[in-house]
Design a protein around this motif. Structure first.
Motif, PDB file in Angstrom:
ATOM      1  N   GLU A  59       0.723  -1.306   0.107  1.00 43.40           N
ATOM      2  CA  GLU A  59       0.059   0.045  -0.166  1.00 43.40           C
ATOM      3  C   GLU A  59       0.661   1.361   0.048  1.00 43.40           C
ATOM      4  OE1 GLU A  59      -3.275   0.131  -0.165  1.00 43.40           O
ATOM      5  OE2 GLU A  59      -3.401  -2.280  -0.393  1.00 43.40           O
ATOM      6  N   LEU A  60       1.811   1.300  -1.058  1.00 39.83           N
ATOM      7  CA  LEU A  60       2.676   2.339  -0.983  1.00 39.83           C
ATOM      8  C   LEU A  60       1.971   3.849  -1.290  1.00 39.83           C
ATOM      9  CD1 LEU A  60       5.785   0.950  -2.684  1.00 39.83           C
ATOM     10  CD2 LEU A  60       5.442   1.203  -0.449  1.00 39.83           C
ATOM     11  N   CYS A  61       2.237   4.790  -1.024  1.00 43.10           N
ATOM     12  CA  CYS A  61       1.510   5.962  -1.371  1.00 43.10           C
ATOM     13  C   CYS A  61       1.965   6.360  -2.718  1.00 43.10           C
ATOM     14  CB  CYS A  61       1.671   7.350  -0.302  1.00 43.10           C
ATOM     15  SG  CYS A  61       1.194   6.834   1.277  1.00 43.10           S
ATOM     16  N   GLY A  62       3.042   6.229  -3.004  1.00 43.24           N
ATOM     17  CA  GLY A  62       3.566   6.646  -4.257  1.00 43.24           C
ATOM     18  C   GLY A  62       5.030   5.938  -4.897  1.00 43.24           C
ATOM     19  N   THR A  63       5.607   6.502  -5.552  1.00 44.18           N
ATOM     20  CA  THR A  63       6.918   6.250  -5.851  1.00 44.18           C
ATOM     21  C   THR A  63       8.471   6.768  -5.314  1.00 44.18           C
ATOM     22  OG1 THR A  63       7.140   7.750  -7.734  1.00 44.18           O
ATOM     23  CG2 THR A  63       6.016   5.572  -7.976  1.00 44.18           C
ATOM     24  N   ASP A  64       8.253   7.730  -4.347  1.00 49.85           N
ATOM     25  CA  ASP A  64       9.370   8.427  -3.848  1.00 49.85           C
ATOM     26  C   ASP A  64       9.499   7.828  -2.387  1.00 49.85           C
ATOM     27  OD1 ASP A  64      11.010  11.029  -3.890  1.00 49.85           O
ATOM     28  OD2 ASP A  64      10.345  10.797  -2.077  1.00 49.85           O
ATOM     29  N   LEU A  65      10.509   7.091  -2.409  1.00 49.97           N
ATOM     30  CA  LEU A  65      11.180   6.360  -1.259  1.00 49.97           C
ATOM     31  C   LEU A  65      11.124   7.154   0.103  1.00 49.97           C
ATOM     32  CD1 LEU A  65      11.879   3.622  -0.053  1.00 49.97           C
ATOM     33  CD2 LEU A  65      14.348   4.223  -0.746  1.00 49.97           C
ATOM     34  N   VAL A  66      11.918   8.348   0.086  1.00 49.04           N
ATOM     35  CA  VAL A  66      12.111   9.169   1.023  1.00 49.04           C
ATOM     36  C   VAL A  66      10.756   9.453   1.516  1.00 49.04           C
ATOM     37  CG1 VAL A  66      13.117  11.207   2.004  1.00 49.04           C
ATOM     38  CG2 VAL A  66      14.355  10.017   0.351  1.00 49.04           C
ATOM     39  N   ALA A  67       9.809  10.049   0.856  1.00 48.84           N
ATOM     40  CA  ALA A  67       8.421  10.405   1.304  1.00 48.84           C
ATOM     41  C   ALA A  67       7.667   9.366   1.655  1.00 48.84           C
ATOM     42  CB  ALA A  67       7.692  11.006   0.031  1.00 48.84           C
ATOM     43  N   GLU A  68       7.710   7.990   1.183  1.00 47.88           N
ATOM     44  CA  GLU A  68       7.073   7.046   1.886  1.00 47.88           C
ATOM     45  C   GLU A  68       7.534   6.650   3.117  1.00 47.88           C
ATOM     46  OE1 GLU A  68       4.829   5.089   0.718  1.00 47.88           O
ATOM     47  OE2 GLU A  68       4.471   6.226  -1.000  1.00 47.88           O
ATOM     48  N   LEU A  69       9.220   6.712   3.520  1.00 48.02           N
ATOM     49  CA  LEU A  69       9.587   6.353   4.831  1.00 48.02           C
ATOM     50  C   LEU A  69       9.215   7.559   5.770  1.00 48.02           C
ATOM     51  CD1 LEU A  69      13.147   5.359   3.888  1.00 48.02           C
ATOM     52  CD2 LEU A  69      11.411   3.798   4.603  1.00 48.02           C
ATOM     53  N   ILE A  70       9.065   8.891   5.364  1.00 51.20           N
ATOM     54  CA  ILE A  70       8.447   9.939   6.433  1.00 51.20           C
ATOM     55  C   ILE A  70       6.943   9.808   6.715  1.00 51.20           C
ATOM     56  CG2 ILE A  70       8.030  12.387   6.615  1.00 51.20           C
ATOM     57  CD1 ILE A  70      10.610  12.823   4.664  1.00 51.20           C
ATOM     58  N   PHE A  71       6.194   9.292   5.600  1.00 51.52           N
ATOM     59  CA  PHE A  71       4.911   9.143   5.916  1.00 51.52           C
ATOM     60  C   PHE A  71       4.529   7.696   6.831  1.00 51.52           C
ATOM     61  CE2 PHE A  71       4.057  11.330   1.764  1.00 51.52           C
ATOM     62  CZ  PHE A  71       3.775  12.536   2.362  1.00 51.52           C
ATOM     63  N   TRP A  72       5.452   6.786   6.466  1.00 50.20           N
ATOM     64  CA  TRP A  72       5.504   5.632   7.309  1.00 50.20           C
ATOM     65  C   TRP A  72       5.837   5.953   8.830  1.00 50.20           C
ATOM     66  CZ3 TRP A  72       3.730   0.729   6.662  1.00 50.20           C
ATOM     67  CH2 TRP A  72       4.177  -0.240   7.628  1.00 50.20           C
ATOM     68  N   ALA A  73       6.866   6.713   9.002  1.00 53.03           N
ATOM     69  CA  ALA A  73       7.113   7.208  10.332  1.00 53.03           C
ATOM     70  C   ALA A  73       5.930   8.037  11.070  1.00 53.03           C
ATOM     71  CB  ALA A  73       8.452   7.778  10.191  1.00 53.03           C
ATOM     72  N   ALA A  74       5.342   8.818  10.346  1.00 51.31           N
ATOM     73  CA  ALA A  74       4.278   9.701  11.024  1.00 51.31           C
ATOM     74  C   ALA A  74       3.023   8.894  11.442  1.00 51.31           C
ATOM     75  CB  ALA A  74       3.810  10.591   9.650  1.00 51.31           C
ATOM     76  N   GLU A  75       2.741   7.690  10.524  1.00 51.99           N
ATOM     77  CA  GLU A  75       1.619   6.869  10.981  1.00 51.99           C
ATOM     78  C   GLU A  75       2.021   6.162  12.101  1.00 51.99           C
ATOM     79  OE1 GLU A  75      -0.944   5.456   7.646  1.00 51.99           O
ATOM     80  OE2 GLU A  75       1.013   5.733   6.358  1.00 51.99           O
ATOM     81  N   LYS A  76       3.284   5.403  12.094  1.00 46.92           N
ATOM     82  CA  LYS A  76       3.674   4.316  13.105  1.00 46.92           C
ATOM     83  C   LYS A  76       4.341   4.765  14.316  1.00 46.92           C
ATOM     84  CE  LYS A  76       2.030   1.112  10.185  1.00 46.92           C
ATOM     85  NZ  LYS A  76       1.043   0.521  10.356  1.00 46.92           N
ATOM     86  N   LEU A  77       4.856   6.030  14.181  1.00 47.75           N
ATOM     87  CA  LEU A  77       5.771   6.573  15.443  1.00 47.75           C
ATOM     88  C   LEU A  77       5.107   7.567  16.175  1.00 47.75           C
ATOM     89  CD1 LEU A  77       9.392   6.663  13.811  1.00 47.75           C
ATOM     90  CD2 LEU A  77       8.169   4.701  15.013  1.00 47.75           C
ATOM     91  N   SER A  78       5.356   7.661  17.418  1.00 45.95           N
ATOM     92  CA  SER A  78       4.757   8.852  18.326  1.00 45.95           C
ATOM     93  C   SER A  78       5.845  10.042  17.680  1.00 45.95           C
ATOM     94  CB  SER A  78       4.986   8.685  19.824  1.00 45.95           C
ATOM     95  OG  SER A  78       6.550   8.382  20.316  1.00 45.95           O
TER      96      SER A  78
END
Length: 730
Positions: A366-385
């Motif tokens: 369920e990737l949001c797009g094709t940009d890896l850095v943005a994906e990691l930032i969004f993943w962190a925003a969702e999963k981390l405090s």
């Protein structure tokens, strides 16, 4: 005898180059004793070592050390050692032999000590070290373009420019704030003594023709003061590797680097997975070729993670270097704000991700797009405090000027669009603002299908012409339909005002209520909100003027997000200059200040923060939207201690304290004729005394939160927001 601190100067040679040069110094120490710590080069120009420069030697093998040094004509070079067993110091020894290399551009100097020195060294150290020494000094032709070369030349010019202009020069500020060689050497020693381990994987994306940029990045990574660097160079499928081999050969054994070639049809996610999976690093960071990494990056990462091992994402401040080698265009960033990232991509390259976090994202779907850095930032925003996403306010990344323009990159924008669509009920992303390195994007949120009810509360006392402009502009322009206006009349006596208020009673959307007693902004709102029923309350000063039809629609849509508690907007003076773009804490005597006051309406402020949606600590009550139930939950405004001033700041701090956001929306504009009704605080003795009492209460009640702002950068001025000393940054 030459001693300073825990170090002893065990060998000195004299170098007399034809002119000042940059040299690569290679030191080989055989049969190293385990207690030997932090060997370093000392460069000095007098026998008392008052002007000595200590340059840390980077260990690249068990017995091989390297360093870069700028040696002036007639300066002397020494080697310092520190050990648990070495206690001797040695007299200065002159060079007895110099041999020049045949290749003139290399200007190789092989320094061989005298027989007297070798005998002395052998006698003193044979039992504990058995040390043999070779010092090779070589002029490095291209290193003048590297950050180490800039340590000297720009600094003097920057200071001269600073004296001429009377303002702070950023290049001088940075040169004075970065660690010197002695600090770097101490960092290395402290890290070794702590016996901690830290490994960072640097993944460098390099194009075919970026050889010089790649060399610059590799060299800066090689000069880290502590920790282990695992470098992976990702090249396109059609790239030739010969130039990579030449670059790695010039860097020598000072860096552990390998080349990974992406394959046709392979995504960036697949390439990074091949890089990260075999690594044993603690953190992963992505570096564009040409980026220079400050030598104390890994030291600061070590310090942060040793204090809080739960940190998963670290990001830092950055700047750029121009073609003359000067540091320019710094980005002093705030603490984590997802909304600001959606608008500007402000942390993009300057992020270190925990390796486990990267692997978790690469294993997901369920990737949001094709940009890896943005994906990691969004993943962190969702999963981390938010506590696991840490901002360290220090400039540790340096980009080539113009190399940070990533915000409008198609892949990054698509990732942001997709994230917004998935998380904010079909909200849409719109690009806006002035072109800049960080651009600006505005997320346009939709009002819920059942439009929430809003009460717009306008307090007033007389001043009928001002009030008329406010009310008439609301009624004439507002396109949001489910709202009504309540005017709180605080003992108006002027005939024109009373007649106007009587006339308002005949308008279905407008109600006038009376409030008796001295002006108490907090109390009049608290009493009103005890009885009314509505979903939202919008506080609006009577000296404001609506100029955009969708002002209330945008505020309600943004305020309907579950994570948002308060929404504020951009306020303009009547002459179209900025009056409010959020409140910064800890500024000036008042301890609060509005951002970018007096700047042009077309200005984006510092890094477009006057345009973007973003977290702030507080917004002004002149135009503020809050859910009615939330207002009651936090106890409303403090009518006892804060009857006039600071009550809006106190309200915002209480909302943030329960975990909800205060959002400033730079895309929504209201005109504010500031102070037209009650005047400006400080214009008479009574108002000054009252304002001082209220400020004293805020300091006693909120303490440190009044003096520091997580969404402001501690490097910046505490006199005027977004200045560096006297230098305006936008």
């Amino acid at each position: 005898m030459y001693t300073f601190g825990p170090l002893c100067l065990v060998a000195l040679e004299r170098v007399m180059p034809e002119a000042s040069y940059w040299f690569e110094i290679i030191v080989v120490l055989d049969a190293i004793e385990s207690g030997l710590m932090a060997p370093a080069i000392v460069i000095y120009d007098d026998q008392e070592l008052r002007n000595a420069r200590v340059i840390l030697l980077k260990q690249v093998k068990s017995n091989l050390y390297v360093a870069l040094a700028h040696v002036g004509q007639g300066e002397k070079i020494g080697l310092s050692l520190s050990s648990s067993t070495i206690r001797s110091t040695f007299p200065r020894v002159q060079v007895t032999k110099q041999t020049r290399g045949k290749a003139r551009w290399r200007r190789t100097l092989l320094l061989v000590s005298s027989i007297e020195f070798w005998r002395l060294l052998r006698n003193e150290l044979k039992a504990c070290v058995g040390l043999s020494l070779l010092v090779k000094i070589r002029r490095v032709k291209l290193f003048f373009h590297v950050m180490w070369a800039r340590q000297f030349a720009p600094k003097g010019l920057g200071e001269l420019s600073s004296r001429i202009s009377g303002e702070t020069n950023y290049n001088s500020w940075f040169r004075n704030s970065e660690p010197d060689m002695i600090e770097l050497m101490n960092q290395s020693s402290a890290f070794a003594l702590s016996r901690r381990s830290l490994a960072v994987q640097f993944i460098i994306f390099s194009a075919e023709l970026s050889g010089a940029d790649l060399e610059r990045s590799l060299l800066s990574i090689a000069m880290q003061s502590c920790g282990d660097a695992d470098v992976v160079i990702v090249v396109p499928p059609e790239s030739e590797t010969c130039w990579n081999s030449r670059i790695l050969g010039r860097i020598g054994a000072s860096i552990d680097a390998r080349v990974v070639r992406s394959q046709l049809g392979e995504t960036s996610f697949d390439v990074v997975r091949r890089c990260v999976e075999p690594s044993t690093s603690n953190f992963v960071t992505f570096v564009a070729a040409g980026t220079e990494i400050a030598p104390d990056l890994m030291h600061n990462v070590d310090q942060m993670t040793s204090i809080d091992p739960s940190l998963k994402v670290l990001y830092l401040d950055d700047d750029a270097y121009d073609t003359n080698g000067f540091f320019v265009d710094p980005y002093f960033k705030p603490d984590w704000s997802l909304d600001l990232y959606l608008g500007t991509g402000y942390i993009y390259w300057t992020v270190l991700f925990a390796r486990t976090l990267v692997l978790d994202r690469l294993a997901g779907s369920e990737l949001c797009g094709t940009d890896l850095v943005a994906e990691l930032i969004f993943w962190a925003a969702e999963k981390l405090s938010s506590k696991q996403i840490h901002h360290f306010p220090k400039v540790l990344y340096h980009y080539p000027l113009g190399g940070r323009e990533i915000t409008q990159d198609r892949r990054a924008v698509r990732s942001v669009e997709r994230f917004v669509e998935l998380h904010y009920q079909d909200a849409k992303l719109h690009a806006t603002g002035q072109p800049s390195a960080y651009g600006c994007r505005i997320v346009k949120y939709k009002v819920p299908k059942i439009a929430p009810s809003v009460v717009v509360v306008v307090p007033t006392r007389d001043m009928e012409p001002i009030l008329r402009v406010c009310i008439d502009s609301i009624l004439a322009l507002t396109d949001y339909r489910n709202y009504r206006i309540i005017v709180i009349d605080n003992e108006s006596v002027e005939k024109s005002t009373l007649e106007y208020l009587t006339g308002l009673a005949g308008i279905s959307r407008v109600e006038v209520v009376r409030f008796l007693g001295d002006f108490n902004f907090a109390k009049m709102h608290n009493r009103l909100l005890e009885d009314i029923e509505s979903d939202f309350v919008c506080f609006l000063n009577n000296d404001t003027q609506i100029v955009e039809p969708d002002w209330l629609s945008k505020m309600v849509a943004l305020g309907s997000r579950k994570d948002v508690g308060i929404v504020g907007v951009k306020l303009l003076y009547p002459d179209s200059t900025l009056q409010h773009c959020g409140v910064v804490m800890g500024i000036g005597e008042a301890l609060t200040a509005h951002s970018f006051v007096g700047d042009s309406v077309v200005s984006g402020g510092y890094k477009n923060r006057a345009l973007a949606q973003q977290d702030v600590t507080a917004v002004t009550g002149a135009c503020l939207l809050i859910r009615r139930e939330l207002y009651r939950k936090v106890g409303g405004m403090d009518e006892i201690h804060l009857p006039v001033s600071y009550n809006d700041i106190d309200l915002c701090l209480k909302v943030r304290e329960i975990g909800l956001k205060v959002i400033f929306d730079g895309s929504t504009t209201v005109v504010h004729h500031e102070g037209k009704t009650r005047g400006i605080d400080g214009t008479d003795v009574a108002k000054t005394a009252r304002n001082n009492r209220e400020r004293a209460y805020m300091v006693a009640h909120w303490g440190e939160k009044m003096f520091s702002d997580p969404f402001y950068n501690p490097n910046l001025s505490t006199n005027v927001p977004y200045y560096l000393g006297r230098l305006k940054l936008w």
